[in-house]
Design a protein around this motif. Sequence first.
Motif, PDB file in Angstrom:
ATOM      1  N   ARG A 155      22.420  79.877  19.448  1.00 32.48           N
ATOM      2  CA  ARG A 155      23.033  78.840  20.285  1.00 32.48           C
ATOM      3  C   ARG A 155      24.478  78.601  19.881  1.00 32.48           C
ATOM      4  O   ARG A 155      24.826  78.703  18.706  1.00 32.48           O
ATOM      5  CB  ARG A 155      22.288  77.514  20.161  1.00 32.48           C
ATOM      6  N   ALA A 156      25.303  78.260  20.861  1.00 28.23           N
ATOM      7  CA  ALA A 156      26.652  77.759  20.613  1.00 28.23           C
ATOM      8  C   ALA A 156      26.553  76.236  20.606  1.00 28.23           C
ATOM      9  O   ALA A 156      26.059  75.641  21.569  1.00 28.23           O
ATOM     10  CB  ALA A 156      27.602  78.229  21.699  1.00 28.23           C
ATOM     11  N   VAL A 157      27.007  75.618  19.520  1.00 24.70           N
ATOM     12  CA  VAL A 157      26.863  74.173  19.348  1.00 24.70           C
ATOM     13  C   VAL A 157      28.249  73.549  19.191  1.00 24.70           C
ATOM     14  O   VAL A 157      29.058  74.016  18.376  1.00 24.70           O
ATOM     15  CB  VAL A 157      25.993  73.851  18.108  1.00 24.70           C
ATOM     16  N   LEU A 158      28.510  72.488  19.949  1.00 31.92           N
ATOM     17  CA  LEU A 158      29.786  71.786  19.854  1.00 31.92           C
ATOM     18  C   LEU A 158      29.824  70.991  18.553  1.00 31.92           C
ATOM     19  O   LEU A 158      29.003  70.110  18.331  1.00 31.92           O
ATOM     20  CB  LEU A 158      29.964  70.851  21.051  1.00 31.92           C
ATOM     21  N   VAL A 159      30.779  71.330  17.672  1.00 29.54           N
ATOM     22  CA  VAL A 159      30.927  70.617  16.390  1.00 29.54           C
ATOM     23  C   VAL A 159      31.695  69.322  16.602  1.00 29.54           C
ATOM     24  O   VAL A 159      31.309  68.264  16.125  1.00 29.54           O
ATOM     25  CB  VAL A 159      31.649  71.510  15.350  1.00 29.54           C
ATOM     26  N   CYS A 160      32.806  69.418  17.332  1.00 34.13           N
ATOM     27  CA  CYS A 160      33.575  68.217  17.654  1.00 34.13           C
ATOM     28  C   CYS A 160      34.308  68.444  18.970  1.00 34.13           C
ATOM     29  O   CYS A 160      34.649  69.578  19.317  1.00 34.13           O
ATOM     30  CB  CYS A 160      34.525  67.820  16.534  1.00 34.13           C
ATOM     31  N   GLY A 161      34.525  67.361  19.694  1.00 33.83           N
ATOM     32  CA  GLY A 161      35.006  67.451  21.060  1.00 33.83           C
ATOM     33  C   GLY A 161      36.508  67.559  21.216  1.00 33.83           C
ATOM     34  O   GLY A 161      37.258  67.737  20.247  1.00 33.83           O
ATOM     35  N   GLU A 162      36.906  67.441  22.465  1.00 35.00           N
ATOM     36  CA  GLU A 162      38.296  67.575  22.881  1.00 35.00           C
ATOM     37  C   GLU A 162      39.237  66.788  21.960  1.00 35.00           C
ATOM     38  O   GLU A 162      39.007  65.612  21.686  1.00 35.00           O
ATOM     39  CB  GLU A 162      38.399  67.059  24.317  1.00 35.00           C
ATOM     40  N   GLY A 163      40.259  67.472  21.448  1.00 37.25           N
ATOM     41  CA  GLY A 163      41.274  66.824  20.620  1.00 37.25           C
ATOM     42  C   GLY A 163      40.947  66.705  19.147  1.00 37.25           C
ATOM     43  O   GLY A 163      41.744  66.168  18.383  1.00 37.25           O
ATOM     44  N   CYS A 164      39.795  67.225  18.708  1.00 38.65           N
ATOM     45  CA  CYS A 164      39.486  67.119  17.268  1.00 38.65           C
ATOM     46  C   CYS A 164      40.273  68.140  16.450  1.00 38.65           C
ATOM     47  O   CYS A 164      40.452  67.969  15.253  1.00 38.65           O
ATOM     48  CB  CYS A 164      37.990  67.229  16.998  1.00 38.65           C
ATOM     49  N   LEU A 165      40.748  69.207  17.093  1.00 40.58           N
ATOM     50  CA  LEU A 165      41.696  70.149  16.499  1.00 40.58           C
ATOM     51  C   LEU A 165      42.996  70.072  17.300  1.00 40.58           C
ATOM     52  O   LEU A 165      43.040  69.464  18.369  1.00 40.58           O
ATOM     53  CB  LEU A 165      41.153  71.584  16.547  1.00 40.58           C
TER      54      LEU A 165
END
Length: 199
Positions: A155-165
Motif C-alpha cells: 500500500r501507498a500510505v500518506l505520511v503527512c499532507g499538503e505543505g508538510c514538505l
Amino acid sequence: MFDGPKLKLVYAAIAILWVAIVVHSAWTVKGPEDFVVTVSQGEVQDFAAARLDAMQPRSFAENVELCAIIFEDDTGALGSSPVRAGDEATCDLRYFDEPGMAPVATIHTHAAFSAEYDSEVPSVTDLQGDIGEGFDGYIATPGGRLWRNDANTGRAVLVCGEGCLTSDPAYRACSDDTVAQSYTLAQLAARARRPVAEC
C-alpha cells in the motif's frame, strides 16, 4: 639492493602486512549475509523526510524527479546514495551493492507542479518498484505531501499532507481532486485511468 636473506625478510613483511589488511577488512565490514538492520522504520521515515525536503527546491527548479537510496552503514548510521536526476516523470534508481551498507528505502521527488500529471499520489510504477525491491519507498510531491510505499502491505500510505514538505511555489490545490489516505495497486491503477482533474 637487498640480497638473499634480506629480500626474504622484505617479502615476509609484505605478506604479513597483506594478511593483516585482509583480516582487518573482514572484521570491520559486514557482508550482506550477516548484516542485521538495526534502525527503526520511524528513523528511516524521519531521515527520508529531511532528505526529500532538501531535494524539493532543485526538483522544482529543474523540473526533474530526483532519487536516491537510503542505507544503514555498518555503524548503524543512516546515509543516502548520491542523488540522481531523472526527467519530468521518471528517475532511474539503480540498486547498489556496497560492502557494509544495507539499503533500507528508496526516496524520490515528483518534479515541479504540472496540471498534466497526477503527481500528488505515487504512481503504479512507484509502488510496484518498491514492492519488487522489497523495501519501502518515500515520495515527495509538488504540493509538499510525503508518501510511504509500504513494501510489506503493498500500500501507498500518506505520511503527512499538503505543505508538510517544501511545496512548489507554482502548486495549486484542486478542490475537485480528493486525495485518499492510502492506496492499493488496484486503487492507484483505477485512479490513473480516470482523467486528471481540471482545476
